[in-house]
Design a protein around this motif. Structure first.
Motif, short mmCIF file in Angstrom:
data_model
loop_
_atom_site.label_atom_id
_atom_site.label_comp_id
_atom_site.label_asym_id
_atom_site.label_seq_id
_atom_site.Cartn_x
_atom_site.Cartn_y
_atom_site.Cartn_z
N THR A 67 0.89 -1.19 0.05
CA THR A 67 0.12 -0.20 -0.16
C THR A 67 0.91 1.22 0.11
OG1 THR A 67 0.02 -0.20 2.37
CG2 THR A 67 -1.87 -1.15 1.34
N GLU A 68 0.13 2.54 -0.02
CA GLU A 68 1.08 3.49 0.12
C GLU A 68 2.16 3.63 1.22
OE1 GLU A 68 -1.99 3.24 -0.37
OE2 GLU A 68 -2.84 4.68 -2.03
N GLU A 69 1.63 3.19 2.33
CA GLU A 69 2.53 3.03 3.48
C GLU A 69 3.80 2.25 3.54
OE1 GLU A 69 -1.00 2.53 3.76
OE2 GLU A 69 -1.00 4.65 4.13
N THR A 70 3.82 1.10 2.60
CA THR A 70 4.61 0.04 2.55
C THR A 70 5.84 0.21 1.26
OG1 THR A 70 3.22 -1.49 1.46
CG2 THR A 70 3.69 -1.49 3.91
N VAL A 71 5.17 0.90 0.10
CA VAL A 71 5.82 0.61 -1.22
C VAL A 71 7.18 1.28 -1.33
CG1 VAL A 71 4.48 2.55 -2.09
CG2 VAL A 71 5.49 0.71 -3.72
N LYS A 72 7.33 2.66 -0.60
CA LYS A 72 8.67 3.23 -0.82
C LYS A 72 9.79 2.37 0.22
CE LYS A 72 10.69 7.66 -0.08
NZ LYS A 72 11.97 7.05 0.26
N ASP A 73 9.47 1.68 1.18
CA ASP A 73 10.48 1.07 1.78
C ASP A 73 10.83 -0.14 1.10
OD1 ASP A 73 11.05 2.64 3.78
OD2 ASP A 73 9.87 1.42 5.69
N THR A 74 9.86 -0.73 0.55
CA THR A 74 9.94 -1.97 -0.51
C THR A 74 10.74 -1.67 -1.45
OG1 THR A 74 7.83 -2.82 0.25
CG2 THR A 74 8.79 -3.78 -1.39
N LEU A 75 10.69 -0.66 -2.28
CA LEU A 75 11.45 -0.15 -3.39
C LEU A 75 12.94 0.05 -3.05
CD1 LEU A 75 8.61 1.48 -5.32
CD2 LEU A 75 9.75 -0.76 -5.93
N ASP A 76 12.78 0.94 -1.86
CA ASP A 76 14.09 1.42 -1.58
C ASP A 76 15.38 0.08 -1.11
OD1 ASP A 76 13.39 4.07 -2.28
OD2 ASP A 76 13.11 4.47 0.05
N ARG A 77 14.45 -0.88 -0.60
CA ARG A 77 15.36 -1.81 -0.24
C ARG A 77 15.79 -2.65 -1.31
NH1 ARG A 77 13.74 -3.61 5.90
NH2 ARG A 77 15.39 -5.08 5.91
N GLY A 78 15.28 -2.51 -2.35
CA GLY A 78 15.73 -3.40 -3.56
C GLY A 78 14.67 -4.40 -3.92
N TYR A 79 13.47 -4.58 -3.26
CA TYR A 79 12.58 -5.61 -3.66
C TYR A 79 11.73 -5.23 -4.62
CZ TYR A 79 14.09 -7.58 0.97
OH TYR A 79 14.91 -8.06 1.80
N TRP A 80 10.94 -6.21 -5.32
CA TRP A 80 9.92 -5.86 -6.42
C TRP A 80 8.54 -5.91 -5.43
CZ3 TRP A 80 10.32 -6.75 -11.78
CH2 TRP A 80 11.63 -7.17 -12.12
N ALA A 81 7.88 -4.96 -5.93
CA ALA A 81 6.61 -4.41 -5.01
C ALA A 81 5.41 -4.94 -5.77
CB ALA A 81 6.81 -2.88 -4.87
N GLY A 82 4.52 -5.82 -5.22
CA GLY A 82 3.38 -6.20 -5.92
C GLY A 82 2.41 -5.42 -5.36
N HIS A 83 1.19 -5.31 -6.17
CA HIS A 83 -0.13 -4.60 -5.34
C HIS A 83 -1.27 -5.36 -5.89
CE1 HIS A 83 3.22 -1.83 -5.98
NE2 HIS A 83 2.71 -1.05 -5.05
N SER A 84 -1.97 -5.63 -4.66
CA SER A 84 -3.36 -6.56 -5.18
C SER A 84 -4.34 -5.44 -5.21
CB SER A 84 -3.91 -7.28 -3.81
OG SER A 84 -2.27 -8.21 -3.95
N VAL A 85 -5.13 -5.41 -6.10
CA VAL A 85 -6.31 -4.65 -6.35
C VAL A 85 -7.42 -5.38 -6.35
CG1 VAL A 85 -7.20 -2.80 -7.89
CG2 VAL A 85 -4.96 -3.04 -7.97
N TYR A 86 -8.20 -4.86 -5.29
CA TYR A 86 -9.38 -5.45 -4.57
C TYR A 86 -10.63 -4.61 -4.72
CZ TYR A 86 -7.76 -9.82 -2.29
OH TYR A 86 -7.34 -11.02 -1.92
N PRO A 87 -11.94 -5.19 -4.89
CA PRO A 87 -12.81 -4.30 -5.26
C PRO A 87 -13.06 -3.42 -3.78
CG PRO A 87 -13.56 -6.72 -5.68
CD PRO A 87 -12.06 -6.71 -5.05
N GLU A 88 -12.77 -3.99 -2.68
CA GLU A 88 -13.06 -3.11 -1.43
C GLU A 88 -11.78 -2.81 -0.38
OE1 GLU A 88 -16.30 -5.44 0.45
OE2 GLU A 88 -17.59 -4.99 -1.35
N THR A 89 -11.06 -3.94 -0.14
CA THR A 89 -9.98 -3.48 0.60
C THR A 89 -8.47 -3.26 -0.08
OG1 THR A 89 -9.86 -5.89 0.95
CG2 THR A 89 -10.89 -4.83 2.56
N LYS A 90 -7.62 -3.33 0.62
CA LYS A 90 -6.19 -3.04 0.07
C LYS A 90 -6.19 -1.94 -0.80
CE LYS A 90 -4.79 -7.88 0.98
NZ LYS A 90 -4.55 -9.00 0.43
N MET A 91 -5.99 -2.11 -2.30
CA MET A 91 -5.63 -0.95 -3.12
C MET A 91 -6.86 -0.89 -4.11
SD MET A 91 -3.27 1.05 -4.28
CE MET A 91 -2.05 0.76 -3.16
N ASP A 92 -7.06 0.17 -4.65
CA ASP A 92 -8.31 0.28 -5.74
C ASP A 92 -7.36 0.80 -7.06
OD1 ASP A 92 -8.24 3.09 -5.73
OD2 ASP A 92 -10.07 2.99 -4.48
N GLU A 93 -8.06 0.75 -8.08
CA GLU A 93 -7.50 1.09 -9.41
C GLU A 93 -7.05 2.62 -9.47
OE1 GLU A 93 -10.48 -0.67 -8.98
OE2 GLU A 93 -10.93 -1.27 -10.91
#
Ligand SMILES: [Zn+2]
Lengths: 296, 231
Positions: free
Chosen positions: A170-196
């Motif tokens: 999510t917006e809260e985790t993606v920066k750290d994930t990318l800064d530390r060299g990982y690939w960042a997946g985003h699950s787009v759900y109808p209600e929770t997690k991320m939307d389009e």
């Protein structure tokens, strides 16, 4: 628009979903091993589940011109039963070398217990032994801390972040994930997690490098078309076709190709769609006319 | 069919040569080394791992054996792979036909039949006539044949002499009728002429009657197993 959904639980979906995904441009899917909504109690149920991921589900996908690959793993929700967990870890050796297996996953933390950490570490070691990339499921509860802790464990075990996909960002985790060299997946759900829309904003901010989008569709409220729907929202937001194609096609291929088993060139592109083909003597078709692609 | 280890050795050497021509030098060297290692130091897990990954090591290219190769292998008793067959599957076959102690082989083949994907199971069943001359593994073959996975069932039923050699009459009759139900050609069942019997002819007759009642066609080759009573 062609795309690869790098996280979708097709075992829980119908042939209608396969049909719509195929029409929307889906060329391939990665199905991570996960749980069934309630903890399993027997080793044999894991065995048959893993077996179906390298067997029947691949065949079902092929009938709709979709390549099916999977990752094998013991999810953290079921990692707290020590005796069963040990048996499943042993069973994984039977499946990790199969042609259709392109990673270890989804693994990581749920309640963030010591038992979960033990099983997480053991599976990172398995990924190293079988030279497979890793898909990490980040926890729903206490997400930020759980995500940081997951990456710390990977560092401790000594696996290259380039071989690890941290999912459900999510917006809260993606920066750290990318800064530390990982690939960042985003699950787009109808209600929770991320939307389009949030996903499109995130791409405006972070670009396309090491960014993936998936539907994580399963037996819960979810939508197997969230990848093409997110791509459409990105188009509307003015994001370039090149960036979109990198996110929904090139990135997942680049990441899972590290397994040496993501063979999309097999059969010269997409698998020939021939719904006449039988599996276990039963066609998935029930009475309707089969769709048969002419060999190209 | 090769009944002796000498013939099997000649056959595996012939197969190895076909693989070398199709896959090239580097994968073939790897395969030769692994085969040698498994002969010297049999280890179930290492063998199972190679059995799964050999397809990728050898490549997915179809075998394109010359007609001379095909005749040579047929003379040695390998009626099965054709030109469409992937080189990796033939390499898998080599791993199963490794000369090894029988009790150990039974355990390994049994385990692989349980955990194998469809490609792996098919190769195991195709290896049986070469590794088991006494019919010791017949129960494993019968159990594996209970699947309705078409490729796997065809691997024991078609172009494979193992069933005709070792199945009981009841087992053989079930295999033949299942082949009929799945639409496989009875011409492909090796040794069927010698295994024809009155019970099988009755089953064929009943099947034909059932089809007639349903207004459905009768497979053309069903007459192969009929007796004087007809269909
Ligand atoms: Zn999932």
């Amino acid at each position: 628009m062609k795309f690869l959904d790098p996280h979708i639980h097709m075992t829980s979906r119908t042939t209608d979903d396969y049909q719509r995904m195929s029409e929307a441009g889906c060329v391939a899917v990665i199905e991570p091993a996960f749980w069934m909504g309630q903890p399993r109690k027997h080793l044999g149920t894991f065995d048959d589940y893993f077996s179906s991921l390298v067997g029947w589900e691949r065949f079902r996908a092929k009938q709709f011109s979709i390549h099916h690959f999977c990752t094998i793993g013991l999810n953290p929700k079921e990692a707290n039963n020590d005796a069963l967990a040990d048996d499943v870890l042993e069973l994984m050796h039977r499946y990790l070398e199969k042609d259709g297996v392109v990673g270890v996953g989804e693994i990581g933390f749920d309640d963030q217990t010591a038992a979960e950490e033990r099983v997480f570490i053991a599976q990172l070691e398995l990924a190293r032994e079988y030279e497979l990339p890793v898909m990490i499921h980040t926890p729903h509860r206490d997400k930020k801390r759980g995500t940081d802790r997951s990456m710390d464990v990977v560092t401790d075990v000594g696996i290259d972040p380039g071989l690890v996909l941290i999912d459900h960002n999510t917006e809260e985790t993606v920066k750290d994930t990318l800064d530390r060299g990982y690939w960042a997946g985003h699950s787009v759900y109808p209600e929770t997690k991320m939307d389009e829309s949030r996903m499109a904003e995130l791409v405006v901010q972070y670009g396309s490098e090491r960014i993936l989008v998936n539907s994580a569709a399963d037996w819960g409220v979810s939508d197997p078309l969230k990848v093409p729907k997110s791509a459409k929202k990105m188009q509307e937001r003015g994001i370039s076709e090149d960036v979109i194609e990198t996110i929904i096609w090139r990135n997942p291929i680049e990441f899972f190709s590290q397994s040496g088993r993501l063979d999309l060139a097999m059969d010269d592109g997409s698998p020939n769609r021939d719904q006449r083909e039988l599996w276990q003597g039963n066609s998935v078709l029930r009475g309707q006319s089969p769709v048969v692609d002419e060999p190209s | 069919m090769p009944e002796s280890v000498t013939n099997l050795t000649a056959l595996t050497a012939g197969v190895a040569e076909v693989i070398r021509q199709a896959a090239g030098e580097v994968p073939s060297v790897w395969l030769t080394e692994r085969l040698e290692l498994h002969r010297r130091q049999p280890d179930a897990r290492a063998w199972a791992r190679d059995f799964s990954r050999v397809s990728r090591r050898m490549g997915r290219r179809a075998l394109r054996p010359s007609s001379a190769d095909v005749s040579r292998l047929q003379l040695l008793g390998l009626a099965w792979p054709d030109a469409s067959f992937a080189v990796g599957a033939l390499a898998r076959w080599l791993l199963v036909t490794l000369p090894a102690e029988t009790a150990q082989r039974r355990v390994w083949i049994g385990a692989q039949l349980n955990y194998g994907d469809a490609d792996e199971q098919s190769v195991l069943l195709r290896s049986l006539p070469f590794v088991d001359h006494s019919g010791e593994l017949v129960d494993l073959a019968v159990e594996a044949g209970r699947t309705n996975a078409l490729d796997v069932f065809a691997a024991i039923a078609c172009h494979n002499p193992y069933a005709a050699r070792h199945y009981t009459e009841a087992q053989m009759n079930q295999l033949v009728m299942k082949a009929v139900f799945l639409g496989l050609s009875l011409q492909d069942i090796l040794g069927l002429q010698a295994r024809k019997n009155a019970e099988l002819a009755r089953m064929a007759r009943d099947f034909a009657a059932e089809r007639r009642s349903a207004g459905r066609s009768i497979p053309e080759d069903l007459g192969v197993i009929a007796d004087a009573g007809g269909l």
